[in-house]
Write a protein that holds these residues in place. Structure first.
Motif, PDB file in Angstrom:
ATOM      1  N   ARG A  45      41.453  44.629  43.845  1.00 33.12           N
ATOM      2  CA  ARG A  45      42.342  44.151  44.915  1.00 33.12           C
ATOM      3  C   ARG A  45      43.335  45.263  45.261  1.00 33.12           C
ATOM      4  NH1 ARG A  45      43.943  38.725  41.834  1.00 33.12           N
ATOM      5  NH2 ARG A  45      45.373  38.370  43.598  1.00 33.12           N
ATOM      6  N   GLU A  46      42.829  46.276  45.922  1.00 35.83           N
ATOM      7  CA  GLU A  46      43.580  47.499  46.158  1.00 35.83           C
ATOM      8  C   GLU A  46      44.813  47.274  47.043  1.00 35.83           C
ATOM      9  OE1 GLU A  46      43.165  50.391  44.806  1.00 35.83           O
ATOM     10  OE2 GLU A  46      41.349  49.900  43.703  1.00 35.83           O
ATOM     11  N   ALA A  47      44.675  46.491  48.095  1.00 33.03           N
ATOM     12  CA  ALA A  47      45.800  46.282  49.006  1.00 33.03           C
ATOM     13  C   ALA A  47      46.962  45.596  48.288  1.00 33.03           C
ATOM     14  CB  ALA A  47      45.350  45.448  50.208  1.00 33.03           C
ATOM     15  N   GLU A  48      46.651  44.567  47.484  1.00 31.42           N
ATOM     16  CA  GLU A  48      47.694  43.881  46.741  1.00 31.42           C
ATOM     17  C   GLU A  48      48.297  44.806  45.684  1.00 31.42           C
ATOM     18  OE1 GLU A  48      46.575  39.648  45.673  1.00 31.42           O
ATOM     19  OE2 GLU A  48      44.676  40.367  46.503  1.00 31.42           O
ATOM     20  N   ALA A  49      47.448  45.663  45.098  1.00 35.67           N
ATOM     21  CA  ALA A  49      47.955  46.600  44.085  1.00 35.67           C
ATOM     22  C   ALA A  49      48.949  47.573  44.706  1.00 35.67           C
ATOM     23  CB  ALA A  49      46.790  47.358  43.453  1.00 35.67           C
ATOM     24  N   ARG A  50      48.664  48.049  45.912  1.00 40.60           N
ATOM     25  CA  ARG A  50      49.593  48.972  46.563  1.00 40.60           C
ATOM     26  C   ARG A  50      50.949  48.316  46.826  1.00 40.60           C
ATOM     27  NH1 ARG A  50      44.773  50.721  49.094  1.00 40.60           N
ATOM     28  NH2 ARG A  50      45.060  49.300  50.854  1.00 40.60           N
ATOM     29  N   SER A  51      50.917  47.028  47.176  1.00 44.24           N
ATOM     30  CA  SER A  51      52.163  46.310  47.391  1.00 44.24           C
ATOM     31  C   SER A  51      52.976  46.220  46.100  1.00 44.24           C
ATOM     32  CB  SER A  51      51.861  44.901  47.920  1.00 44.24           C
ATOM     33  OG  SER A  51      53.048  44.150  48.069  1.00 44.24           O
ATOM     34  N   GLU A  52      52.279  45.958  44.986  1.00 44.35           N
ATOM     35  CA  GLU A  52      52.973  45.888  43.693  1.00 44.35           C
ATOM     36  C   GLU A  52      53.536  47.248  43.293  1.00 44.35           C
ATOM     37  OE1 GLU A  52      53.590  43.262  41.269  1.00 44.35           O
ATOM     38  OE2 GLU A  52      53.394  42.252  43.201  1.00 44.35           O
ATOM     39  N   TRP A  53      52.781  48.299  43.559  1.00 43.12           N
ATOM     40  CA  TRP A  53      53.276  49.637  43.245  1.00 43.12           C
ATOM     41  C   TRP A  53      54.521  49.967  44.078  1.00 43.12           C
ATOM     42  CZ3 TRP A  53      52.553  52.015  39.030  1.00 43.12           C
ATOM     43  CH2 TRP A  53      51.325  52.026  38.360  1.00 43.12           C
ATOM     44  N   LEU A  79      58.480  56.510  37.029  1.00 37.45           N
ATOM     45  CA  LEU A  79      57.857  55.301  37.568  1.00 37.45           C
ATOM     46  C   LEU A  79      58.041  55.222  39.077  1.00 37.45           C
ATOM     47  CD1 LEU A  79      56.317  52.721  37.172  1.00 37.45           C
ATOM     48  CD2 LEU A  79      58.457  51.566  36.528  1.00 37.45           C
ATOM     49  N   GLN A  80      59.188  55.672  39.561  1.00 37.03           N
ATOM     50  CA  GLN A  80      59.399  55.710  41.007  1.00 37.03           C
ATOM     51  C   GLN A  80      58.365  56.608  41.684  1.00 37.03           C
ATOM     52  OE1 GLN A  80      63.154  57.387  42.211  1.00 37.03           O
ATOM     53  NE2 GLN A  80      62.695  57.206  44.407  1.00 37.03           N
ATOM     54  N   VAL A  81      58.146  57.789  41.105  1.00 38.00           N
ATOM     55  CA  VAL A  81      57.157  58.717  41.668  1.00 38.00           C
ATOM     56  C   VAL A  81      55.761  58.104  41.611  1.00 38.00           C
ATOM     57  CG1 VAL A  81      56.073  60.975  41.395  1.00 38.00           C
ATOM     58  CG2 VAL A  81      58.547  60.746  41.087  1.00 38.00           C
ATOM     59  N   GLU A  82      55.406  57.514  40.469  1.00 36.47           N
ATOM     60  CA  GLU A  82      54.086  56.870  40.331  1.00 36.47           C
ATOM     61  C   GLU A  82      53.905  55.772  41.377  1.00 36.47           C
ATOM     62  OE1 GLU A  82      52.452  56.863  35.786  1.00 36.47           O
ATOM     63  OE2 GLU A  82      54.175  55.573  36.220  1.00 36.47           O
ATOM     64  N   GLY A  83      54.917  54.919  41.500  1.00 36.57           N
ATOM     65  CA  GLY A  83      54.813  53.815  42.447  1.00 36.57           C
ATOM     66  C   GLY A  83      54.636  54.278  43.875  1.00 36.57           C
ATOM     67  N   LEU A  84      55.375  55.311  44.258  1.00 38.99           N
ATOM     68  CA  LEU A  84      55.239  55.831  45.621  1.00 38.99           C
ATOM     69  C   LEU A  84      53.864  56.449  45.837  1.00 38.99           C
ATOM     70  CD1 LEU A  84      58.792  57.435  46.002  1.00 38.99           C
ATOM     71  CD2 LEU A  84      57.921  55.428  47.224  1.00 38.99           C
ATOM     72  N   ALA A  85      53.387  57.219  44.863  1.00 42.67           N
ATOM     73  CA  ALA A  85      52.083  57.873  44.994  1.00 42.67           C
ATOM     74  C   ALA A  85      50.958  56.850  45.075  1.00 42.67           C
ATOM     75  CB  ALA A  85      51.860  58.824  43.826  1.00 42.67           C
ATOM     76  N   ARG A  86      50.995  55.856  44.218  1.00 39.80           N
ATOM     77  CA  ARG A  86      49.887  54.902  44.152  1.00 39.80           C
ATOM     78  C   ARG A  86      49.986  53.794  45.191  1.00 39.80           C
ATOM     79  NH1 ARG A  86      48.261  54.715  37.741  1.00 39.80           N
ATOM     80  NH2 ARG A  86      46.541  53.452  38.565  1.00 39.80           N
TER      81      ARG A  86
END
Length: 494
Positions: A45-53, A79-86
């Motif tokens: 569920r890639e789209a939902e995962a991007r929202s969570e990131w 974690l901020q960098v990871e979340g933005l990237a993913r």
């Protein structure tokens, strides 16, 4: 007043505790969003995962902003960098990434930064992805090393280095590595290994869209038989939902039909009917496919009556049968005899290009020539019938050479210059409603063989569930010039 001192100290302690709780809660919330994103990614569920990131990045940024000197500030920044990237916000990730590079010292955190940096470089296809992953590929942490192998494999595939891609992806335990490795192996022509990798994917719902795509690619590389055998092994090994099984079997039958093996296609369609839940789109599509096979084998219009009756019944089923309705529409058009020569020519093309019924289309072209032997289009119809009726080639050629030796179509068929061919084609094009080339485009009187290309409508498309049209070039007589898909203009001989 003497009691004011202890009170102020207690208030200060309480404030410290409250701040600490708020800080801890914000970091915990950010980590929970990241954890949820990873689970969503694992389930496809890639789209939902991007929202969570994205939410993880926002929470982590709040921690960095409000508590820049706390002991978890580096964790929050990473974690901020990871979340933005993913989440796909790589442009926004560059500033905190640069800041983190200068402050973060922990090896594990720096490896996570390398992964985020590589993912963004991969997304925009800029920079040295492999260089960014050098340290992580040698990491002692299995999870980070596995993700680094995935990113390195994807980067190698983008650079068309499929050998390196296959090697990297083989060492990754990320779910996305399996279909990516199968594609790399197919690019290398290693079909058996690709088939084995496809079977390893199993029946995970994460790969519901990858399975049909990989089977199509496998058939394109090694033919429909290997794809069919791989599908059988996959179905035997897994407990895939019946509707998906039926879709894969229908697609398998389509591949056989495209490669000219209607008997094998029939077996796959019948098996799809057996496994498809009653009343589903898959069941209706499979039954429509069986009627398509009947049409493919027909030789005369009179044989279409039973097919029309069956398709009419299928199209009236509850919920409708899109595949049956689409096929019925074209079969009904072909079953009628138009009054004009252009209309009859159009119907013959529908039988050839949309229904892919060569014997029927060939006979319809012969009927056009026989109905009005003096017609300008009679020789064109004979030329169109040649590749469809190879067993009657000699008699058709004799008619062309004796009755229509001077026809612009016969001359063009033999590659001879014929300006009259241009006028004849334009006349027929106007009758068929096809755009005519402007005078400025006609730079030469020499044209290839006058066989019109497919004019549709095509009975394919994911929404109709109908049989895809063949991708092979039409068969042509060995002594004929190449058959054009429209009406190409060739340069004059020097």
């Amino acid at each position: 007043m003497r009691g004011a001192g202890p009170l102020s100290s207690g208030a200060l302690s309480l404030l410290t505790v409250l701040c600490g709780c708020a800080y801890y809660n914000a970091m915990w919330s950010a980590e929970q969003h990241a954890k949820g994103a990873r689970k969503l990614e694992a389930s496809g569920r890639e789209a939902e995962a991007r929202s969570e990131w994205a939410q993880a990045a926002a929470k982590a940024e709040g921690v960095v902003t409000r508590h820049p000197r706390s002991r978890w500030a580096d964790d929050a920044l990473v974690l901020q960098v990871e979340g933005l990237a993913r989440s796909g916000a790589c442009e926004d990730a560059q500033e905190p990434l640069t800041r983190a590079r200068s402050t973060v010292k922990d090896v594990a955190l720096r490896e996570r930064l390398d992964l985020a940096d590589a993912q963004c470089a991969l997304a925009v296809r800029l920079g040295d992805v492999q260089g960014r992953l050098a340290h992580v590929l040698a990491s002692s942490n299995d999870a980070r090393r596995s993700r680094a192998e995935l990113l390195a494999g994807q980067a190698a595939a983008l650079q068309l280095d499929y050998g390196s891609a296959a090697d990297h992806l083989k060492r990754s335990r990320e779910p996305a590595a399996l279909p990516a490795r199968a594609r790399a192996l197919l690019e290398l022509g290693r079909s058996q290994e690709a088939a084995a990798t496809l079977i390893t994917i199993g029946d995970s719902p994460v790969f519901e869209t990858e399975r049909p795509d990989l089977l199509d690619r496998l058939a394109a590389v090694s033919g429909p038989q290997l794809a069919s055998t791989t599908l059988d092994r996959l179905l035997h090994k897994t407990r895939m939902p019946f509707a998906e099984q039926a879709r894969l079997l229908i697609a398998d039958g389509d591949r056989y039909l495209t490669h000219g093996d209607p008997a094998s296609a029939q077996r796959r369609y019948q098996r799809a009917i057996a496994v498809a839940p009653v009343g589903t789109i898959e069941s209706g599509t499979a039954r429509a496919r069986v009627q398509q096979l009947v049409v493919v084998g027909t030789q005369r219009r009179s044989e279409l009556g039973p097919v029309i009756a069956e398709l009419t019944m299928l199209s009236r089923e509850e919920g409708g049968n899109i595949a049956a309705k689409s096929l019925l529409d074209v079969v009904t058009q072909v079953s009628a005899t138009p009054e004009t020569p252009g209309g009859r020519f159009r119907v013959a093309e529908l039988a050839r290009d949309s229904l892919r019924a060569p014997a029927l289309a060939g006979q319809l072209f012969l009927d056009i020539a026989g109905a009005d032997t003096a017609s300008l289009y009679a020789p064109k119809a004979l030329v169109a019938a040649l590749p469809l009726l190879p067993e009657r080639r000699d008699s058709i050629m004799r008619m062309l050479e004796t009755r229509y030796a001077t026809s612009p179509y016969t001359r063009a068929f033999h590659g001879e210059p014929s300006i009259a061919y241009v006028a004849a084609e334009d006349s027929l094009a106007r009758e068929l409603g096809v755009a005519v080339a402007r005078a400025g485009q006609l730079t030469s009187p020499r044209f290839d063989a006058p066989v019109p290309g497919p004019r549709g409508p095509m009975l394919d498309g994911p929404d109709t569930g109908a049989i895809p049209t063949a991708t092979r070039a039409p068969v042509r007589p060995p002594d004929a010039r190449p058959i054009p898909r429209d009406r190409p203009v060739l340069p004059e001989r020097p």
